[in-house]
Design a protein around this motif. Structure first.
Motif, PDB file in Angstrom:
ATOM      1  N   TYR A 181      25.512  30.473  68.943  1.00  0.00           N
ATOM      2  CA  TYR A 181      26.938  30.388  69.218  1.00  0.00           C
ATOM      3  C   TYR A 181      27.538  29.082  68.725  1.00  0.00           C
ATOM      4  CZ  TYR A 181      26.332  34.522  72.021  1.00  0.00           C
ATOM      5  OH  TYR A 181      26.056  35.786  72.419  1.00  0.00           O
ATOM      6  N   ALA A 182      26.786  28.011  68.784  1.00  0.00           N
ATOM      7  CA  ALA A 182      27.311  26.702  68.390  1.00  0.00           C
ATOM      8  C   ALA A 182      27.521  26.607  66.882  1.00  0.00           C
ATOM      9  CB  ALA A 182      26.371  25.598  68.858  1.00  0.00           C
ATOM     10  N   ILE A 183      26.702  27.278  66.091  1.00  0.00           N
ATOM     11  CA  ILE A 183      26.831  27.180  64.639  1.00  0.00           C
ATOM     12  C   ILE A 183      28.091  27.899  64.156  1.00  0.00           C
ATOM     13  CG2 ILE A 183      25.503  29.223  63.964  1.00  0.00           C
ATOM     14  CD1 ILE A 183      25.263  25.802  62.317  1.00  0.00           C
ATOM     15  N   MET A 184      28.563  28.868  64.932  1.00  0.00           N
ATOM     16  CA  MET A 184      29.750  29.610  64.504  1.00  0.00           C
ATOM     17  C   MET A 184      31.032  28.821  64.732  1.00  0.00           C
ATOM     18  SD  MET A 184      29.007  33.531  65.358  1.00  0.00           S
ATOM     19  CE  MET A 184      28.102  33.297  66.869  1.00  0.00           C
ATOM     20  N   ILE A 185      30.923  27.668  65.364  1.00  0.00           N
ATOM     21  CA  ILE A 185      32.115  26.851  65.582  1.00  0.00           C
ATOM     22  C   ILE A 185      32.670  26.321  64.256  1.00  0.00           C
ATOM     23  CG2 ILE A 185      31.267  24.501  65.941  1.00  0.00           C
ATOM     24  CD1 ILE A 185      32.794  24.696  68.675  1.00  0.00           C
ATOM     25  N   TRP A 241      33.863  38.647  62.729  1.00  0.00           N
ATOM     26  CA  TRP A 241      32.643  37.997  63.191  1.00  0.00           C
ATOM     27  C   TRP A 241      32.890  37.202  64.475  1.00  0.00           C
ATOM     28  CZ3 TRP A 241      27.845  38.957  61.946  1.00  0.00           C
ATOM     29  CH2 TRP A 241      26.851  38.071  62.328  1.00  0.00           C
ATOM     30  N   LEU A 242      33.997  36.471  64.531  1.00  0.00           N
ATOM     31  CA  LEU A 242      34.314  35.706  65.739  1.00  0.00           C
ATOM     32  C   LEU A 242      34.621  36.635  66.913  1.00  0.00           C
ATOM     33  CD1 LEU A 242      36.460  32.736  64.399  1.00  0.00           C
ATOM     34  CD2 LEU A 242      34.146  32.656  65.310  1.00  0.00           C
ATOM     35  N   ALA A 243      35.259  37.773  66.648  1.00  0.00           N
ATOM     36  CA  ALA A 243      35.545  38.719  67.728  1.00  0.00           C
ATOM     37  C   ALA A 243      34.255  39.309  68.297  1.00  0.00           C
ATOM     38  CB  ALA A 243      36.457  39.831  67.218  1.00  0.00           C
ATOM     39  N   ILE A 244      33.324  39.669  67.428  1.00  0.00           N
ATOM     40  CA  ILE A 244      32.050  40.225  67.900  1.00  0.00           C
ATOM     41  C   ILE A 244      31.265  39.176  68.678  1.00  0.00           C
ATOM     42  CG2 ILE A 244      29.805  41.102  67.123  1.00  0.00           C
ATOM     43  CD1 ILE A 244      31.343  42.501  64.837  1.00  0.00           C
ATOM     44  N   ALA A 245      31.203  37.951  68.146  1.00  0.00           N
ATOM     45  CA  ALA A 245      30.501  36.879  68.851  1.00  0.00           C
ATOM     46  C   ALA A 245      31.181  36.551  70.170  1.00  0.00           C
ATOM     47  CB  ALA A 245      30.421  35.634  67.967  1.00  0.00           C
ATOM     48  N   VAL A 304      32.852  38.666  72.132  1.00  0.00           N
ATOM     49  CA  VAL A 304      32.534  39.712  73.110  1.00  0.00           C
ATOM     50  C   VAL A 304      31.121  39.531  73.638  1.00  0.00           C
ATOM     51  CG1 VAL A 304      32.137  42.195  73.369  1.00  0.00           C
ATOM     52  CG2 VAL A 304      34.191  41.370  72.221  1.00  0.00           C
ATOM     53  N   PHE A 305      30.170  39.256  72.748  1.00  0.00           N
ATOM     54  CA  PHE A 305      28.799  39.035  73.210  1.00  0.00           C
ATOM     55  C   PHE A 305      28.688  37.784  74.078  1.00  0.00           C
ATOM     56  CE2 PHE A 305      27.230  41.699  69.527  1.00  0.00           C
ATOM     57  CZ  PHE A 305      26.803  42.731  70.347  1.00  0.00           C
ATOM     58  N   GLY A 306      29.438  36.747  73.748  1.00  0.00           N
ATOM     59  CA  GLY A 306      29.404  35.538  74.555  1.00  0.00           C
ATOM     60  C   GLY A 306      30.046  35.727  75.917  1.00  0.00           C
ATOM     61  N   MET A 307      31.154  36.480  75.965  1.00  0.00           N
ATOM     62  CA  MET A 307      31.838  36.700  77.241  1.00  0.00           C
ATOM     63  C   MET A 307      31.028  37.564  78.191  1.00  0.00           C
ATOM     64  SD  MET A 307      35.816  37.149  76.033  1.00  0.00           S
ATOM     65  CE  MET A 307      35.938  38.611  76.978  1.00  0.00           C
ATOM     66  N   THR A 308      30.235  38.461  77.660  1.00  0.00           N
ATOM     67  CA  THR A 308      29.457  39.348  78.523  1.00  0.00           C
ATOM     68  C   THR A 308      28.085  38.785  78.860  1.00  0.00           C
ATOM     69  OG1 THR A 308      28.658  40.550  76.583  1.00  0.00           O
ATOM     70  CG2 THR A 308      30.629  41.398  77.681  1.00  0.00           C
ATOM     71  N   HIS A 309      27.767  37.598  78.371  1.00  0.00           N
ATOM     72  CA  HIS A 309      26.474  36.984  78.669  1.00  0.00           C
ATOM     73  C   HIS A 309      26.500  36.415  80.082  1.00  0.00           C
ATOM     74  CE1 HIS A 309      22.886  34.497  78.087  1.00  0.00           C
ATOM     75  NE2 HIS A 309      22.621  35.310  77.077  1.00  0.00           N
ATOM     76  N   ARG A 310      25.374  36.444  80.763  1.00  0.00           N
ATOM     77  CA  ARG A 310      25.332  35.988  82.153  1.00  0.00           C
ATOM     78  C   ARG A 310      25.270  34.476  82.279  1.00  0.00           C
ATOM     79  NH1 ARG A 310      19.906  34.785  82.993  1.00  0.00           N
ATOM     80  NH2 ARG A 310      18.523  35.891  81.583  1.00  0.00           N
ATOM     81  N   TYR A 311      24.958  33.780  81.205  1.00  0.00           N
ATOM     82  CA  TYR A 311      24.833  32.327  81.233  1.00  0.00           C
ATOM     83  C   TYR A 311      26.212  31.708  81.015  1.00  0.00           C
ATOM     84  CZ  TYR A 311      22.771  27.757  80.315  1.00  0.00           C
ATOM     85  OH  TYR A 311      22.439  26.434  80.365  1.00  0.00           O
ATOM     86  N   TYR A 367      31.842  29.656  75.030  1.00  0.00           N
ATOM     87  CA  TYR A 367      31.876  29.961  73.602  1.00  0.00           C
ATOM     88  C   TYR A 367      32.514  31.316  73.356  1.00  0.00           C
ATOM     89  CZ  TYR A 367      28.781  26.102  72.329  1.00  0.00           C
ATOM     90  OH  TYR A 367      28.245  24.872  72.104  1.00  0.00           O
ATOM     91  N   GLY A 368      32.210  32.289  74.190  1.00  0.00           N
ATOM     92  CA  GLY A 368      32.775  33.627  74.027  1.00  0.00           C
ATOM     93  C   GLY A 368      34.287  33.622  74.126  1.00  0.00           C
ATOM     94  N   TYR A 369      34.816  32.939  75.134  1.00  0.00           N
ATOM     95  CA  TYR A 369      36.273  32.871  75.279  1.00  0.00           C
ATOM     96  C   TYR A 369      36.901  32.089  74.123  1.00  0.00           C
ATOM     97  CZ  TYR A 369      36.019  34.884  79.927  1.00  0.00           C
ATOM     98  OH  TYR A 369      35.806  35.732  80.973  1.00  0.00           O
ATOM     99  N   LEU A 370      36.226  31.036  73.659  1.00  0.00           N
ATOM    100  CA  LEU A 370      36.731  30.269  72.522  1.00  0.00           C
ATOM    101  C   LEU A 370      36.808  31.137  71.272  1.00  0.00           C
ATOM    102  CD1 LEU A 370      37.438  27.510  71.120  1.00  0.00           C
ATOM    103  CD2 LEU A 370      34.991  27.319  70.691  1.00  0.00           C
ATOM    104  N   TYR A 371      35.758  31.902  71.011  1.00  0.00           N
ATOM    105  CA  TYR A 371      35.712  32.718  69.797  1.00  0.00           C
ATOM    106  C   TYR A 371      36.663  33.903  69.865  1.00  0.00           C
ATOM    107  CZ  TYR A 371      31.629  29.973  68.579  1.00  0.00           C
ATOM    108  OH  TYR A 371      30.791  28.947  68.281  1.00  0.00           O
TER     109      TYR A 371
END
Length: 89
Positions: A16-20, A50-54, A56-63, A69-73
């Motif tokens: 997630y950090a590299i996509m910034i 790509w940012l939208a997919i990342a 969604v995956f970040g927002m649904t992660h439990r961590y 990162y998910g909300y940012l992307y």
């Protein structure tokens, strides 16, 4: 004997950090306005998707830090979509 323990959930998860770095590239492509070439336009659309997919995956992660990162992307993806419609189209 010393044993190396691999931490699974770290704050700066490299996936997630590299996509910034895609965010400034997206702002650059949006700033080109009508002078954007077709290849750059395709790259701009790919960055949005790509940012939208990342996001969604970040927002649904439990961590929790990955949710940031998910909300940012997802926010930057929506912003780039709006900028693309307002400035490029």
């Amino acid at each position: 004997m010393v044993q190396l323990e691999r931490k699974r959930n770290t704050y700066f998860n490299w996936k997630y950090a590299i996509m910034i770095i895609l965010i400034p590239i997206g702002f650059y492509l949006a700033s080109l306005k009508e002078e954007i070439s077709p290849v750059q336009h395709i790259c701009f659309i790919a960055i949005i998707i790509w940012l939208a997919i990342a996001g969604v995956f970040g927002m649904t992660h439990r961590y929790q830090p990955l949710k940031v990162y998910g909300y940012l992307y997802i926010t930057s993806s929506l912003l780039f979509s709006y900028l693309g419609l307002a400035l490029i189209w």
